[in-house]
Enzyme design. Structure first.
Site, PDB file in Angstrom:
ATOM      1  N   LYS A 128     -74.083  74.624  50.402  1.00  0.00           N
ATOM      2  CA  LYS A 128     -73.645  73.974  51.651  1.00  0.00           C
ATOM      3  C   LYS A 128     -74.467  72.722  51.839  1.00  0.00           C
ATOM      4  CE  LYS A 128     -70.853  74.533  55.211  1.00  0.00           C
ATOM      5  NZ  LYS A 128     -69.518  75.149  55.288  1.00  0.00           N
ATOM      6  N   ASP A 168     -66.230  70.378  56.330  1.00  0.00           N
ATOM      7  CA  ASP A 168     -66.610  71.379  57.343  1.00  0.00           C
ATOM      8  C   ASP A 168     -66.559  70.626  58.665  1.00  0.00           C
ATOM      9  OD1 ASP A 168     -67.835  74.232  57.691  1.00  0.00           O
ATOM     10  OD2 ASP A 168     -69.179  72.997  58.878  1.00  0.00           O
TER      11      ASP A 168
END
Ligand code: NDP
Length: 447
Positions: A128, A168
């Protein structure tokens, strides 16, 4: 060491090594708390220190992102990429651009991503990244200059067989485009290094819809098992971003009625059902606030403050905005209003005490790791299409997504039953996701 002692000592280690990173502590605790029975049955995981290794990122990058705003002034943000675990494939996970981003948020998201990606059954490790940059209120040119500077550093660390970021919060098609352009320019290669790309240049059909659609597919599978369906159900969806919009779209296609949506300022309630075209226009095109909806549709009421959305009576709640947005008070309101199912579109939107309360009160609770895995699943399918230099039809990608979500439901349901916690899908998801990663780490030796 016993399973219980191992879990406790690993959690202590995480607290000590990662001070102040509360979201990461919370995500680790939730997974570790589920693993007791698995460790009892598999002492080889304890002997090989799988837990000690799995909570430590393989690599953590932090870098300066300098850029020039429209006034010619230098701005400096901070960039991150956590390459958490590559036992199952190249690191895979989104980039978040939001002022709240710091290393603890990226670690929590990267850690969750390991198990989520495992649940999809595709070859993807967990990672991430992101930045504390706030795209809100910035011009397109400012966003482009920021993205180019961010990618100028990130491109040294990623690649189609190494690490494949996606979007995201705050990172949609526009940002992915700017970053892809810069990667291609610096590396002089056109490869599937990012997912969520535009359809003309390697993107997959259904990627935009995937997380929201997948969320609704998994709930639908649960409902089918109970002899029910979305038809005629009232649904509350928090957020009004990518996940929320496409969850709403699929609920409506299946005959459900979404009556409330939100953004970080407040929520709208429309008893006649949300008109999604208006939300798409406001959020995807005009980048405006959800409040505007109420001035367009007189049937709707706007309330300031987003937490109040859980007081809206519903059969199904889909928290799809951000972490820890559904607290104990919200969970109590949902139970009081006879909500039957909560499924997490966002990552960790439910606080631990709220999740416990929902489960104790027999509300089916589908955790984000499983319920929002549709996004990364179609990202995995995008990678497969890029490797083939071929694009699938919408119908094929959608059918694959549905199949993956049905399989995820089966595997978390079976794992919860096998380990004595039937119907506890948190335990089911953590165990089903963990076992595959742990076995692969064992097979690959101490690395
Ligand atoms: P978007 O940026 O498209 O939308 C985010 C939405 O959440 C917006 O409505 C935003 O409102 C709201 N929001 C953001 N921060 C807060 C906050 N602090 N309090 C209340 N509301 C907030 O993001 P996505 O829809 O892509 O992501 C939503 C969630 O889903 C995140 O948790 C993400 O990690 C998760 N997720 C996303 C996937 C994807 O494919 N996109 C895949 C899997 C999970 P505002 O505009 O006011 O900021």
């Amino acid at each position: 060491m016993s399973a219980k002692n191992t879990i406790e000592s690993v959690y202590e280690l995480v607290l000590k090594r990662n001070p102040g990173e509360n979201e990461f502590h919370q995500a680790v605790k939730e997974v570790l708390d589920s693993l007791g029975p698995v460790l009892e049955e598999n002492p080889q995981y304890v002997d090989a220190c799988i837990l000690e290794r799995i909570v430590e990122p393989e690599r953590a990058l932090m870098f300066r992102v300098p850029w020039l705003d429209d006034k010619g002034k230098v701005q400096v943000n901070r960039g991150f990429r956590i390459e958490f675990n590559s036992a199952l494939g190249p690191y895979k996970g989104g980039l978040r651009f939001h002022p709240s981003v710091y290393i603890g948020i990226i670690k929590f998201l990267g850690f969750e991503q390991i198990f989520k990606n495992s649940l999809t059954g595709l070859m993807m490790g967990g990672g991430k990244g992101g930045s504390d940059f706030d795209p809100k209120g910035k011009s397109d040119n400012e966003v482009m200059r920021f993205c180019q500077s961010f990618m100028t550093e990130l491109c040294r660390h990623i690649g189609p067989d190494t690490d494949v970021p996606a979007g995201d919060i705050g990172v949609g098609g526009r940002e992915i485009g700017f970053m892809f352009g810069q990667y291609k320019r610096i590396r002089n290669e056109f490869t599937g290094v990012l997912t969520g790309k535009g359809l003309n240049w390697g993107g997959s059909l259904v990627r935009t819809e995937a997380t929201g659609y997948g969320l609704v597919y998994i709930v639908d599978e649960y409902l089918k098992e109970q002899g029910q369906s979305f038809d005629g159900k009232t649904v509350v969806v928090s957020g009004s971003g990518n996940v929320a919009i496409y969850a709403t779209e699929k609920v409506q296609q299946l005959g459900g009625k979404v009556v409330a949506m939100s953004d970080s300022n407040g929520f709208i309630y429309d008893a006649q059902g949300i008109k999604l075209d208006t939300v798409k226009q406001l959020k995807e095109v005009e980048r405006k606030r959800i409040k505007e909806y109420a001035s367009i549709h007189k049937s709707a009421k706007y309330t300031e403050g987003c937490g109040g959305i859980w007081n809206v009576k519903c059969d199904i709640a889909l928290p799809s905005a951000t972490q820890n947005e559904l607290d104990l008070e919200g969970a109590k309101a949902l139970v009081k209003n006879s909500c039957i199912c909560v499924a997490e579109g966002a990552n960790m939107p439910t606080t631990p005490d709220a999740a416990d309360y929902l489960i104790e009160n027999k509300v089916a609770f589908l955790p984000g790791k499983a319920a929002n895995a549709g996004g990364v699943a179609v990202s995995g399918l995008e990678m497969a299409q890029n490797s083939q230099r071929y694009a699938w039809t919408f119908e094929r990608a959608d059918a694959e997504l549905k199949n993956i979500m049905v399989n995820i439901y089966k595997s978390i349901s079976e794992a919860s039953e096998k380990y004595g916690a039937k119907g506890n899908y948190i335990i089911g998801a953590n165990i089903a996701g963990f076992v595959k990663v742990a076995d692969s780490m064992l097979a690959q030796g101490v690395v």
